[in-house]
Design an enzyme around this catalytic site. Sequence first.
Site, short mmCIF file in Angstrom:
data_model
loop_
_atom_site.label_atom_id
_atom_site.label_comp_id
_atom_site.label_asym_id
_atom_site.label_seq_id
_atom_site.Cartn_x
_atom_site.Cartn_y
_atom_site.Cartn_z
N ARG A 1 3.72 26.27 -19.49
CA ARG A 1 4.77 27.26 -19.41
C ARG A 1 4.62 28.06 -20.71
O ARG A 1 3.54 28.59 -20.94
CB ARG A 1 6.17 26.64 -19.21
CG ARG A 1 7.16 27.68 -18.67
CD ARG A 1 8.55 27.15 -18.40
NE ARG A 1 9.32 26.97 -19.64
CZ ARG A 1 10.58 26.54 -19.67
NH1 ARG A 1 11.22 26.25 -18.55
NH2 ARG A 1 11.21 26.40 -20.81
N LYS B 1 22.83 24.93 -20.84
CA LYS B 1 22.60 26.07 -19.95
C LYS B 1 22.97 25.76 -18.50
O LYS B 1 23.39 26.65 -17.78
CB LYS B 1 21.15 26.57 -20.07
CG LYS B 1 20.10 25.59 -19.64
CD LYS B 1 18.72 26.04 -20.13
CE LYS B 1 17.64 25.15 -19.54
NZ LYS B 1 16.38 25.21 -20.29
#
Length: 357
Positions: free
Chosen positions: A132, A36
């Site tokens: 998260r 990414k």
Amino acid sequence: MNSPYIAINTKKIQENTRYIVDLAKKNGVEIYGVGKASCADIKVAQAMLKGGVKGLADSRISNIKKLKENIEEDIPLMLLRIPMLSEVKKVVKFADISLNSEIKVIEQLNKAAKNLNKNHKIILMVDVGDRREGIMPDKVLDTVSQIINFDKIELIGLGTNLACFGGVIPTYKNLKILIDLKTEIYNKFKFNLNIISGGNSSSLPLLKDNGFPEGVNQLRVGETILLGNNVLNRERFFEAHQDTFFLSAEIVELKIKPAQPKGERAENAFGEKKVITKTGLRKRAILAVGRQDIDIAGLTPLLAGLEIEDGSSDHLIVDVTNSEKELKIGDSIKFNMNYGALLKAFTSKYVDKIYIT
Ligand SMILES: *Cc1c(COP(=O)(O)O)cnc(C)c1O
């Protein structure tokens, strides 16, 4: 090639991948390559494949689509970010596996899969401490009991993500939570989860030094493959190459100027009030690259003696008074990039790319 550009050493990325894949294989762990930070660059993805990754992973469905359309090998593609409700159809269409933590999303993935007449594999994310994504461990059995009603959804495993929000270090103890949950799921529902996905690059130091709890068999690795870093301290990860990318930008002005601004001062172009401590005359270069393309704090000049002063949207100011080499207008200066700078440079459409093979 146009300036500025990123130079990409695909050979070293392939070697980093091979090094990590081999280390993981010895421990019964498969690696998904995460590109990414390079915006799913196809040559970077191919280097990861040549290095032996089991599959490729990315957080954005547009990148997964790009990989699906450009990679010839039939390899699994995994979506890392929890799918948006508004993209479930694309997720089922382009990704083989997605990471999930919301039953509402999984329900819609199931519907989309029905419409497309496909099955969709998911890994259920568990928050073992980093805070998260992921469901809390005490909610896992209940969530699994709901997921098994979705006939087009294949729950293939449990996963976790660490060292992202809270900076929590992967340990034997927090990864063991996943193994214990797998056992509880087996005892209650009588099916075996094949995949236990033990995190990202931050899990590699534990794997190398102490090993994982028995049964952790997958990692999703980006930064250590791309930049050769131990992401817990940003030092070199054993034998991995750190010189895999550099940024090059060109000098458009080179002048000796007083270090101190002259005149009454207010905020700069970015709302900051700058404290300038340098005095006297300095030799300064202006480079044609700026905040639109790079994260200034994440750059390190490769030429000794250079100091980055600051930059604006399109300009980078570098103090070259103590440069090891005599510089002139039109020269290019090279920089190492950290993960954030790499991400931004790849994302900027104004930055060209060259490949070193
Ligand atoms: C980005 C990401 C990874 C890869 O992280 P690295 O630190 O680059 O190895 C793995 N898993 C998830 C869920 C991610 O978002």
